[in-house]
Design a protein around this motif. Sequence first.
Motif, PDB file in Angstrom:
ATOM      1  N   HIS A  30       0.838  -1.192   0.000  1.00  7.74           N
ATOM      2  CA  HIS A  30       0.000   0.000   0.000  1.00  7.74           C
ATOM      3  C   HIS A  30       0.878   1.249   0.000  1.00  7.74           C
ATOM      4  O   HIS A  30       0.585   2.236  -0.683  1.00  7.74           O
ATOM      5  CB  HIS A  30      -0.908  -0.027   1.234  1.00  7.74           C
ATOM      6  CG  HIS A  30      -1.766   1.172   1.372  1.00  7.74           C
ATOM      7  ND1 HIS A  30      -1.500   2.167   2.287  1.00  7.74           N
ATOM      8  CD2 HIS A  30      -2.874   1.564   0.705  1.00  7.74           C
ATOM      9  CE1 HIS A  30      -2.419   3.114   2.179  1.00  7.74           C
ATOM     10  NE2 HIS A  30      -3.264   2.774   1.235  1.00  7.74           N
ATOM     11  N   SER A  34       0.839   4.200  -2.722  1.00  7.15           N
ATOM     12  CA  SER A  34       0.451   5.532  -2.248  1.00  7.15           C
ATOM     13  C   SER A  34       1.486   6.587  -2.598  1.00  7.15           C
ATOM     14  O   SER A  34       1.137   7.713  -2.940  1.00  7.15           O
ATOM     15  CB  SER A  34       0.245   5.519  -0.735  1.00  7.15           C
ATOM     16  OG  SER A  34      -0.837   4.697  -0.391  1.00  7.15           O
ATOM     17  N   PRO A  37       1.699   6.412  -7.237  1.00  4.36           N
ATOM     18  CA  PRO A  37       0.609   5.662  -7.871  1.00  4.36           C
ATOM     19  C   PRO A  37       0.727   5.526  -9.393  1.00  4.36           C
ATOM     20  O   PRO A  37       0.362   4.484  -9.938  1.00  4.36           O
ATOM     21  CB  PRO A  37      -0.647   6.450  -7.487  1.00  4.36           C
ATOM     22  CG  PRO A  37      -0.173   7.775  -7.041  1.00  4.36           C
ATOM     23  CD  PRO A  37       1.226   7.607  -6.549  1.00  4.36           C
ATOM     24  N   THR A  64      -6.078   9.811  -7.004  1.00  6.75           N
ATOM     25  CA  THR A  64      -5.073   9.650  -5.952  1.00  6.75           C
ATOM     26  C   THR A  64      -4.651  10.978  -5.337  1.00  6.75           C
ATOM     27  O   THR A  64      -3.874  10.995  -4.386  1.00  6.75           O
ATOM     28  CB  THR A  64      -3.830   8.900  -6.473  1.00  6.75           C
ATOM     29  OG1 THR A  64      -3.253   9.640  -7.554  1.00  6.75           O
ATOM     30  CG2 THR A  64      -4.188   7.497  -6.913  1.00  6.75           C
ATOM     31  N   ARG A  87      -9.248  10.043  -3.312  1.00 13.59           N
ATOM     32  CA  ARG A  87      -8.513  10.158  -2.052  1.00 13.59           C
ATOM     33  C   ARG A  87      -7.127  10.723  -2.347  1.00 13.59           C
ATOM     34  O   ARG A  87      -6.532  10.430  -3.374  1.00 13.59           O
ATOM     35  CB  ARG A  87      -8.300   8.783  -1.394  1.00 13.59           C
ATOM     36  CG  ARG A  87      -9.560   8.054  -0.994  1.00 13.59           C
ATOM     37  CD  ARG A  87     -10.120   8.640   0.300  1.00 13.59           C
ATOM     38  NE  ARG A  87     -11.227   7.876   0.788  1.00 13.59           N
ATOM     39  CZ  ARG A  87     -12.498   8.117   0.495  1.00 13.59           C
ATOM     40  NH1 ARG A  87     -12.822   9.077  -0.321  1.00 13.59           N
ATOM     41  NH2 ARG A  87     -13.465   7.382   1.001  1.00 13.59           N
ATOM     42  N   ASP A  88      -6.601  11.463  -1.409  1.00 22.63           N
ATOM     43  CA  ASP A  88      -5.206  11.854  -1.481  1.00 22.63           C
ATOM     44  C   ASP A  88      -4.435  10.703  -0.843  1.00 22.63           C
ATOM     45  O   ASP A  88      -4.519  10.473   0.362  1.00 22.63           O
ATOM     46  CB  ASP A  88      -4.977  13.159  -0.723  1.00 22.63           C
ATOM     47  CG  ASP A  88      -3.542  13.618  -0.819  1.00 22.63           C
ATOM     48  OD1 ASP A  88      -2.635  12.790  -0.603  1.00 22.63           O
ATOM     49  OD2 ASP A  88      -3.323  14.802  -1.099  1.00 22.63           O
ATOM     50  N   THR A  89      -3.694   9.971  -1.647  1.00 19.28           N
ATOM     51  CA  THR A  89      -3.080   8.736  -1.157  1.00 19.28           C
ATOM     52  C   THR A  89      -2.078   8.973  -0.033  1.00 19.28           C
ATOM     53  O   THR A  89      -1.944   8.140   0.857  1.00 19.28           O
ATOM     54  CB  THR A  89      -2.410   7.953  -2.301  1.00 19.28           C
ATOM     55  OG1 THR A  89      -1.445   8.792  -2.953  1.00 19.28           O
ATOM     56  CG2 THR A  89      -3.437   7.474  -3.309  1.00 19.28           C
ATOM     57  N   LEU A  93      -2.238   7.362   3.615  1.00 17.86           N
ATOM     58  CA  LEU A  93      -1.078   6.598   4.063  1.00 17.86           C
ATOM     59  C   LEU A  93      -0.690   6.937   5.496  1.00 17.86           C
ATOM     60  O   LEU A  93      -0.348   6.065   6.285  1.00 17.86           O
ATOM     61  CB  LEU A  93       0.106   6.858   3.125  1.00 17.86           C
ATOM     62  CG  LEU A  93       1.413   6.149   3.438  1.00 17.86           C
ATOM     63  CD1 LEU A  93       1.240   4.640   3.404  1.00 17.86           C
ATOM     64  CD2 LEU A  93       2.486   6.593   2.463  1.00 17.86           C
TER      65      LEU A  93
END
Length: 140
Positions: A30, A34, A37, A64, A87-89, A93
């Motif tokens: 992940h 993140s 991406p 992302t 989403r803002d990865t 995170l």
Amino acid sequence: RRKLCLRELDNIKIGDSGVFSADSYIRLSHEEMSVDPIKWAKRLYEFVGLEFNQETELYIEGITHGKSLVQNGKDPDGRFAGFSVYRDTLTVLYKWMSASPNHIHEIEIECKELLDYLGYVNIYDDNLIKVAENPWPKIV
């Protein structure tokens, strides 16, 4: 949680064992996805034999880095942002770090074998003293 972590560890070990050929298995964290991406999406598209075009890249870039796209509680597609894929990865995170030290340390204990195997380090010691800022192995 412990059962889930042990089951995940078993799955990862099977994947890492060489039982699958390099063209049929890829392990991706992940954190890796993140942080970068687009890079990983390109790699995954190539892995499964799909074309990665400009439209795909723009879509992934949009979903992302989606926090700026959410307005008045709605995503760009008009859905309630809580159920959105936008989403803002990097925000996601790091979100877990807002959990209580006790909660984080409980997970570190219950998932110790998995976290050790993957190269993570504990954030808290047994006295809940913060001993690390970043648990991730060479990624973030």
